[in-house]
Design a protein around this motif. Structure first.
Motif, PDB file in Angstrom:
ATOM      1  N   LEU A   1      52.286 -27.864  88.485  1.00 40.87           N
ATOM      2  CA  LEU A   1      52.856 -26.691  89.136  1.00 40.87           C
ATOM      3  C   LEU A   1      53.774 -25.984  88.155  1.00 40.87           C
ATOM      4  CD1 LEU A   1      52.948 -25.289  91.965  1.00 40.87           C
ATOM      5  CD2 LEU A   1      55.075 -26.526  92.359  1.00 40.87           C
ATOM      6  N   GLU A   2      53.699 -24.654  88.147  1.00 35.99           N
ATOM      7  CA  GLU A   2      54.462 -23.883  87.163  1.00 35.99           C
ATOM      8  C   GLU A   2      55.957 -24.180  87.225  1.00 35.99           C
ATOM      9  OE1 GLU A   2      54.720 -19.289  85.543  1.00 35.99           O
ATOM     10  OE2 GLU A   2      54.491 -19.632  87.700  1.00 35.99           O
ATOM     11  N   ASN A   3      56.472 -24.517  88.393  1.00 34.64           N
ATOM     12  CA  ASN A   3      57.897 -24.796  88.560  1.00 34.64           C
ATOM     13  C   ASN A   3      58.400 -25.893  87.635  1.00 34.64           C
ATOM     14  OD1 ASN A   3      56.557 -23.712  90.936  1.00 34.64           O
ATOM     15  ND2 ASN A   3      58.523 -23.850  91.979  1.00 34.64           N
ATOM     16  N   PHE A   4      57.514 -26.767  87.163  1.00 36.66           N
ATOM     17  CA  PHE A   4      57.917 -27.917  86.350  1.00 36.66           C
ATOM     18  C   PHE A   4      57.487 -27.805  84.885  1.00 36.66           C
ATOM     19  CE2 PHE A   4      56.568 -29.418  90.663  1.00 36.66           C
ATOM     20  CZ  PHE A   4      57.840 -29.401  91.218  1.00 36.66           C
ATOM     21  N   CYS A   5      56.967 -26.634  84.516  1.00 36.65           N
ATOM     22  CA  CYS A   5      56.441 -26.475  83.158  1.00 36.65           C
ATOM     23  C   CYS A   5      57.528 -26.510  82.085  1.00 36.65           C
ATOM     24  CB  CYS A   5      55.656 -25.168  83.040  1.00 36.65           C
ATOM     25  SG  CYS A   5      53.976 -25.294  83.705  1.00 36.65           S
ATOM     26  N   ASP A   6      58.759 -26.162  82.434  1.00 40.24           N
ATOM     27  CA  ASP A   6      59.824 -26.201  81.431  1.00 40.24           C
ATOM     28  C   ASP A   6      60.072 -27.630  80.967  1.00 40.24           C
ATOM     29  OD1 ASP A   6      60.827 -26.658  84.090  1.00 40.24           O
ATOM     30  OD2 ASP A   6      62.867 -26.503  83.292  1.00 40.24           O
ATOM     31  N   LYS A   7      59.943 -28.588  81.881  1.00 39.17           N
ATOM     32  CA  LYS A   7      60.113 -29.993  81.502  1.00 39.17           C
ATOM     33  C   LYS A   7      58.957 -30.440  80.608  1.00 39.17           C
ATOM     34  CE  LYS A   7      62.304 -30.991  85.963  1.00 39.17           C
ATOM     35  NZ  LYS A   7      62.134 -31.716  87.244  1.00 39.17           N
ATOM     36  N   LEU A   8      57.756 -30.052  80.996  1.00 34.06           N
ATOM     37  CA  LEU A   8      56.591 -30.411  80.184  1.00 34.06           C
ATOM     38  C   LEU A   8      56.706 -29.819  78.787  1.00 34.06           C
ATOM     39  CD1 LEU A   8      53.778 -31.669  79.887  1.00 34.06           C
ATOM     40  CD2 LEU A   8      52.821 -29.548  80.837  1.00 34.06           C
ATOM     41  N   GLU A   9      57.157 -28.584  78.706  1.00 37.06           N
ATOM     42  CA  GLU A   9      57.318 -27.925  77.401  1.00 37.06           C
ATOM     43  C   GLU A   9      58.227 -28.734  76.484  1.00 37.06           C
ATOM     44  OE1 GLU A   9      59.162 -23.776  75.493  1.00 37.06           O
ATOM     45  OE2 GLU A   9      59.228 -24.138  77.667  1.00 37.06           O
ATOM     46  N   SER A  10      59.267 -29.335  77.045  1.00 35.34           N
ATOM     47  CA  SER A  10      60.254 -30.037  76.219  1.00 35.34           C
ATOM     48  C   SER A  10      59.739 -31.352  75.637  1.00 35.34           C
ATOM     49  CB  SER A  10      61.529 -30.298  77.030  1.00 35.34           C
ATOM     50  OG  SER A  10      61.297 -31.263  78.046  1.00 35.34           O
ATOM     51  N   ILE A  11      58.643 -31.896  76.214  1.00 33.99           N
ATOM     52  CA  ILE A  11      58.177 -33.207  75.737  1.00 33.99           C
ATOM     53  C   ILE A  11      56.711 -33.220  75.309  1.00 33.99           C
ATOM     54  CG2 ILE A  11      59.875 -34.527  77.032  1.00 33.99           C
ATOM     55  CD1 ILE A  11      56.346 -34.450  78.364  1.00 33.99           C
ATOM     56  N   ILE A  12      55.998 -32.119  75.488  1.00 34.63           N
ATOM     57  CA  ILE A  12      54.549 -32.149  75.290  1.00 34.63           C
ATOM     58  C   ILE A  12      54.157 -32.514  73.855  1.00 34.63           C
ATOM     59  CG2 ILE A  12      54.339 -29.672  74.768  1.00 34.63           C
ATOM     60  CD1 ILE A  12      51.684 -29.750  76.399  1.00 34.63           C
ATOM     61  N   LYS A  13      54.967 -32.143  72.878  1.00 37.57           N
ATOM     62  CA  LYS A  13      54.641 -32.458  71.483  1.00 37.57           C
ATOM     63  C   LYS A  13      54.749 -33.952  71.187  1.00 37.57           C
ATOM     64  CE  LYS A  13      55.880 -27.925  69.611  1.00 37.57           C
ATOM     65  NZ  LYS A  13      56.764 -27.163  68.680  1.00 37.57           N
ATOM     66  N   GLU A  14      55.396 -34.687  72.084  1.00 37.51           N
ATOM     67  CA  GLU A  14      55.523 -36.139  71.903  1.00 37.51           C
ATOM     68  C   GLU A  14      54.449 -36.892  72.685  1.00 37.51           C
ATOM     69  OE1 GLU A  14      59.804 -37.506  71.940  1.00 37.51           O
ATOM     70  OE2 GLU A  14      60.056 -35.501  72.804  1.00 37.51           O
ATOM     71  N   THR A  15      53.454 -36.170  73.199  1.00 41.10           N
ATOM     72  CA  THR A  15      52.360 -36.780  73.965  1.00 41.10           C
ATOM     73  C   THR A  15      51.024 -36.419  73.311  1.00 41.10           C
ATOM     74  OG1 THR A  15      51.915 -34.910  75.450  1.00 41.10           O
ATOM     75  CG2 THR A  15      53.744 -36.381  76.026  1.00 41.10           C
ATOM     76  N   ASP A  16      49.937 -36.917  73.900  1.00 33.80           N
ATOM     77  CA  ASP A  16      48.581 -36.598  73.430  1.00 33.80           C
ATOM     78  C   ASP A  16      47.944 -35.493  74.248  1.00 33.80           C
ATOM     79  OD1 ASP A  16      48.670 -38.622  71.481  1.00 33.80           O
ATOM     80  OD2 ASP A  16      47.975 -40.148  72.907  1.00 33.80           O
ATOM     81  N   ILE A  17      48.732 -34.795  75.051  1.00 38.37           N
ATOM     82  CA  ILE A  17      48.180 -33.776  75.940  1.00 38.37           C
ATOM     83  C   ILE A  17      47.646 -32.592  75.146  1.00 38.37           C
ATOM     84  CG2 ILE A  17      48.745 -32.106  77.754  1.00 38.37           C
ATOM     85  CD1 ILE A  17      50.745 -34.151  78.845  1.00 38.37           C
TER      86      ILE A  17
END
Length: 552
Positions: free
Chosen positions: A124-140
């Motif tokens: 959900l777009e409401n939580f994308c800011d959190k994903l943005e902060s950690i996505i580079k540390e994942t395989d997503i």
């Protein structure tokens, strides 16, 4: 040991008819196409529409996402119509699902995404800011972003999404390169294709609550889920009418209990699940209930039953056609069960389960409910209680509950040591819960093993103390924990939420002394405004205990 009866061999209860969970969905689409499947935000989709939407998204996942069969995809959504669509699409694309709590912090998201190795996420777009902060540390590599009202018809979709974003300001700014809009992904062809071989028997990785350190991912196979769905169906079938019942779904679908009930069992039965995005908004929940043509079933937990029973507008809801209320996820107190039945006229059928057991282990049967127990084990399941050395105990003896059956998980994801600690060589899963089993096979959960309080060598189970305290008319809810004591090793500290300010500590103490042995009476009692709870409403004794230990 008490062994349950064997799995029923009735044709429609034969787990062998489905090899994968996608077969359950295809069965429902064939048999219930014109029936309503899911509702949310005052909009309903039929099984035929669920079929088409999920076929479109599945084709996009196959052809445009970069994901391959067997890859893990996280579904990080509240109870919205997008959730079942994403579940069916992932199954059709041969992906392994990883249900993720949408309210996770960035740190919790990072742990789960990295641990499970997810390569895609629906969020959900409401939580994308959190994903943005950690996505580079994942395989997503693949991110599909949806807005709250994306499954609603126009113009309501546009108006609601704009209101959420700009009027209510519920969507923080974010930027994730390559993120794909949900609506664009659903513009793919709806052509149906057979689900590819995923290369694994694991259907979903569900993370435990993590109340003892970092959460672990339970690997549930297609066989685990199909068998458990059939087990649940066998005990609930007398209360549920296929192809017609409306069942309210306030518990989050990412939680194992709600996932099994609404995304599998209810779909197989052709039921209509009404999704509640935010059950904490009691006014909104009751407004939704008022709008329904009827309510045939309700699946919830103790804290929600309590809050609803005491809502000023609960008397305006028509419960006259409600045949069952399912309770799980946390202990159901006798006083709340009785109050819910008084208010709604409907019996509560309490069950017991764990993520590692897909999750259903036991359920109170419709013909005989023993309040205070979680019922006998579901068909095909064995249970027993053991002592600290793993030796079998007799009936009505307190011990750790062990479970064996086709619903017991394959193991913990990439954690062989934890798997070996939890599952014996002959297939018994160690639940970590203390229980007693009576002569009829009914299970009474005494407490979590880790919550045991030892006072001067005597075992005290917090749930027993809380059950007594909660029976006082001036108490709303309570939590008991063990705190260090020079005199007795541990002492009992009680935290109480009052219904009003009339109640005194002396009142609570006197009530405890009347109903508990002396060593079980709390030595310290404090009044608090509220108690910390998980997102599914469980009181977090661990969090309370950690705060107390820091002070000590």
């Amino acid at each position: 040991m008490f062994a349950a009866t064997q799995m029923s061999t009735e044709p429609d209860l034969d787990p062998g008819q489905f090899s994968k969970i996608v077969d359950i969905f295809e069965y429902a689409f064939k048999n219930y196409a014109d029936m309503p499947a899911f509702s949310c935000l005052s909009h309903t989709i039929s099984y035929a529409e669920l079929d088409e939407h999920s076929a479109r998204f599945a084709n996009w996942l196959r052809e445009s996402s970069g994901l391959k069969p067997g890859d893990r995809i996280a579904i990080q959504l509240p109870n919205l119509l997008q959730f079942p669509v994403a579940v069916v699409a992932a199954a059709r694309a041969g992906l392994v699902m990883v249900n993720t709590n949408p309210l996770y912090t960035a740190r919790e998201m990072k742990h789960q995404f990295r641990d499970s190795g997810v390569k895609g996420v629906v969020i959900l777009e409401n939580f994308c800011d959190k994903l943005e902060s950690i996505i580079k540390e994942t395989d997503i590599e693949c991110v599909v972003v949806t807005q709250l009202a994306d499954m609603l018809p126009q113009p309501k979709r546009l108006l609601m999404n704009l209101a959420v974003k700009y009027l209510k300001r519920m969507v923080p700014s974010w930027s994730i390169a390559g993120a794909v809009n949900w609506s664009d992904a659903l513009s793919s062809s709806p052509a149906r294709q057979p689900a590819p071989d995923s290369g694994t028997d694991v259907a979903i990785v569900l993370y435990t609550g993590g109340t003892t350190g970092l959460a672990k991912g339970a690997m549930l196979t297609h066989s685990n889920l199909v068998h458990n769905m059939m087990q649940l169906r066998e005990v609930s079938k007398p209360l549920i009418r296929d192809g017609s019942d409306i069942i309210v779904a306030p518990l989050p679908l990412y939680h194992t209990y709600a996932f099994m009930f609404h995304c599998l069992a209810a779909v197989y039965a052709g039921n209509h699940s009404v999704l509640i995005p935010n059950p904490r908004d009691l006014d909104g929940l009751l407004k939704t209930l008022k709008s329904l043509p009827r309510i045939n079933g309700f699946v919830g937990i103790n804290t929600l039953f309590l809050a609803m029973s005491r809502h000023k507008d609960i008397g305006q809801i028509d419960f006259s056609q409600m045949r069952f209320t399912g309770a799980g996820g946390m202990a159901l107190t006798i006083s709340v069960a009785e109050e819910w039945q008084r208010v709604t006229g409907c019996q509560v059928y309490e069950g017991y389960g764990l993520t590692e057991c897909s999750p259903v282990v036991s359920v109170n049967p419709h013909h005989k409910v023993k309040i205070g127990t979680v019922g006998p084990p579901v068909p095909g399941t064995e249970v027993k209680t053991v002592d600290d050395d793993g030796k079998d105990l007799g009936l009505n003896e307190k011990g750790e509950l062990w479970v064996r059956g086709p619903q017991v998980m394959k193991g913990y994801w990439l954690n062989e040591s934890a798997t070996a600690d939890s599952i014996t060589e002959d297939g018994w899963f160690k639940t970590g819960d203390f229980a007693m089993i009576d002569e009829e096979g009914f299970i009474k959960i005494v407490d979590r093993k880790k919550d045991l309080i030892i006072v001067s060598g005597f075992n005290v189970y917090p749930s027993e103390v809380e059950e007594v305290v909660n029976s006082h008319p001036g108490v709303a809810e309570s939590a008991a924990i063990g705190v260090p004591s020079e005199k007795s090793g541990e002492g009992i500290k009680l935290f109480v939420v009052r219904r009003d300010n009339v109640l005194t500590i002396a009142d609570v103490t006197a009530h405890c002394r009347e109903n508990l042995t002396a060593y079980k009476v709390p030595k310290e009692i404090v009044f608090v405004d509220d108690l910390p709870k998980s997102n599914v409403g469980k009181i977090l004794r661990r969090e309370i205990r950690e705060q107390e230990l820091k002070q000590h």
